[in-house]
Design an enzyme around this catalytic site. Structure first.
Site, PDB file in Angstrom:
ATOM      1  CG  ASP A 227      -2.027   1.029   1.114  1.00 31.11           C
ATOM      2  OD1 ASP A 227      -2.250   1.576   0.021  1.00 31.11           O
ATOM      3  OD2 ASP A 227      -2.625   1.345   2.144  1.00 31.11           O
ATOM      4  CG  ASP A 231      -0.817   5.651   4.656  1.00 32.54           C
ATOM      5  OD1 ASP A 231      -0.177   6.036   3.666  1.00 32.54           O
ATOM      6  OD2 ASP A 231      -1.745   4.823   4.599  1.00 32.54           O
ATOM      7  NE  ARG A 283      -1.957   8.415  -2.461  1.00 37.26           N
ATOM      8  CZ  ARG A 283      -2.702   7.456  -1.927  1.00 37.26           C
ATOM      9  NH1 ARG A 283      -2.204   6.725  -0.942  1.00 37.26           N
ATOM     10  NH2 ARG A 283      -3.917   7.224  -2.355  1.00 37.26           N
TER      11      ARG A 283
END
Length: 410
Positions: A227, A231, A283
């Protein structure tokens, strides 16, 4: 405008420094085919390139030591605008960085948001333990008592593994590696993670979630997670990411997990400096609602975009070097409303035709990349002290000194 590149020596890890220191997928970037290898080309900016230097809308004086950027116009109003100067050429050397850029000053405390809110000291003053297997690592990371956890060699994990408050997790030497799993910080505070390679995580490499505060991730190398690589979500805050290398990945750093998470407003305060985004795609970071300062990072061959400001985020993009990144800064992304984004003193260069993106959220790449700018964001210099390097020196500094195995003592 002339850019110059310099290089550096291999750094030796000093043992004297040891004592110092939920999956949020975001799901709007399409996942491309798998990419083999280690990401971007890994070289210095080539000798022949098309350069754009930008000086965007300011949000205060900043703290740039010097700037190589020439003129450009930034956006100061409330609508998205592209800001960049045009047509200048940048001279720089090809191949590996030449020789010996002066090393940056050793950082035994974080620069940026992790220095606020009482500071980030990790396990300083606590017991020092050395671990070389998964069971020992999990035991050492548990609890809230101060502890310095030294990782020796390669440790195989699976899934997300809890890290308690008041911990320093630091690799020994140049080969400390966590493979297969990630680290998970849930409602924790005061954690330092340094000098570790994270590889092939089957979820995230590092998840910082749910009111976690004061985290410093420094001199690590990240690649190949299922993933995200990092985060930072759900009202977490006061985080600094410094001198890290990110390779061979698509969704790199997510700050703010959902367009609907308006409770994140006032949190998600993050600084990113002197990181190398080497061939990663999206990102770098993607930000919703937070206040994020992105300075002195090196962006190389990023197929989709560099920095995205979404959903009321305030982002300052300052003194970064973008090479073959066709959308360096974006105000908004996919279905998200745009956030504010200020850009200044960045160098934007290309030395190849724009490739087709594999992300359907990307429009056709422009012939000349520019940073979008919108609004006024905030003034990092009013938040904390920092000394930025001249932007033309960023590629050589970051390639020489970022990543695992390169912590040093003067």
């Amino acid at each position: 405008m002339t850019s110059r590149s310099k290089s550096g020596r291999t750094l030796v890890f000093p043992f004297a420094l040891l004592a110092l220191g939920l999956c949020a997928c975001g799901g709007d970037e399409a996942t491309p085919r798998a990419v083999d290898g280690a990401g971007g080309s890994g070289g210095a900016p080539p000798a022949s390139s098309s350069a754009t230097a930008s000086s965007g809308a300011t949000a205060g004086s900043g703290a740039m030591a010097s700037s190589s950027a020439t003129t450009g116009s930034g956006a100061t109003g409330g609508t998205a605008a592209a800001s960049a100067a045009s047509g200048t050429s940048s001279a720089s050397t090809g191949g590996d960085p030449p020789t010996d850029p002066p090393p940056p000053a050793p950082e035994n405390v974080p620069v940026g948001f992790a220095s606020l809110n009482g500071g980030t000291t990790g396990g300083e003053g606590g017991t020092v333990v050395t671990v070389s297997d998964a069971a020992s690592l999990l035991e050492a990371m548990a609890g809230t008592e101060p502890r310095v956890v030294q990782i020796s060699g390669t440790i195989e994990l699976s899934g997300m593994n809890d890290v308690g408050s008041n911990k320093t997790i630091i690799g020994l030497g140049a080969d400390a590696t966590i493979v297969g799993g990630g680290l998970y910080l849930y409602r924790e505070k005061n954690v330092i993670i340094r000098n570790i390679t994270f590889q092939d995580a089957n979820e995230d490499a590092i998840g910082i979630t749910t009111e976690t505060t004061n985290v410093w991730i420094d001199h690590c190398t990240f690649m190949n997670a299922a993933d995200g690589l990092i985060d930072i979500v759900r009202e977490s805050s006061y985080v600094t990411l410094s001198w890290n290398v990110f390779r061979n990945h698509h969704k790199t750093i997510l700050i703010g997990h959902s367009d609907a998470a308006s409770s994140d407003a006032g949190f998600l305060k993050v600084t990113l400096h002197h990181n190398w985004f080497d061939g990663t795609q999206t990102r770098h970071p993607s930000v919703r609602f937070g206040e994020v300062h992105v300075f002195n990072n090196y962006y190389l061959d990023n197929l989709s975009y560099g920095v995205a400001s979404r959903m009321e985020a305030d982002v300052v993009v300052e003194g970064n070097y973008f090479l073959n990144t066709w959308f360096p800064c974006r105000a908004g992304y996919a279905d998200s409303e745009p956030g504010d984004i200020v850009e200044r003193d960045n160098i934007i260069e290309t030395n190849m035709p724009p490739p087709p993106s594999e992300d359907p959220n990307d429009p056709p790449p422009p012939a000349t990349p520019v940073c979008e700018a919108r609004g006024t964001a905030f003034d990092p210099a009013a938040m904390y002290p920092y000394d930025a390097d001249p932007v033309e020196d960023v590629p050589a500094l970051v390639m020489s000194y970022a990543g695992a195995g390169r912590i040093w003592d003067e």
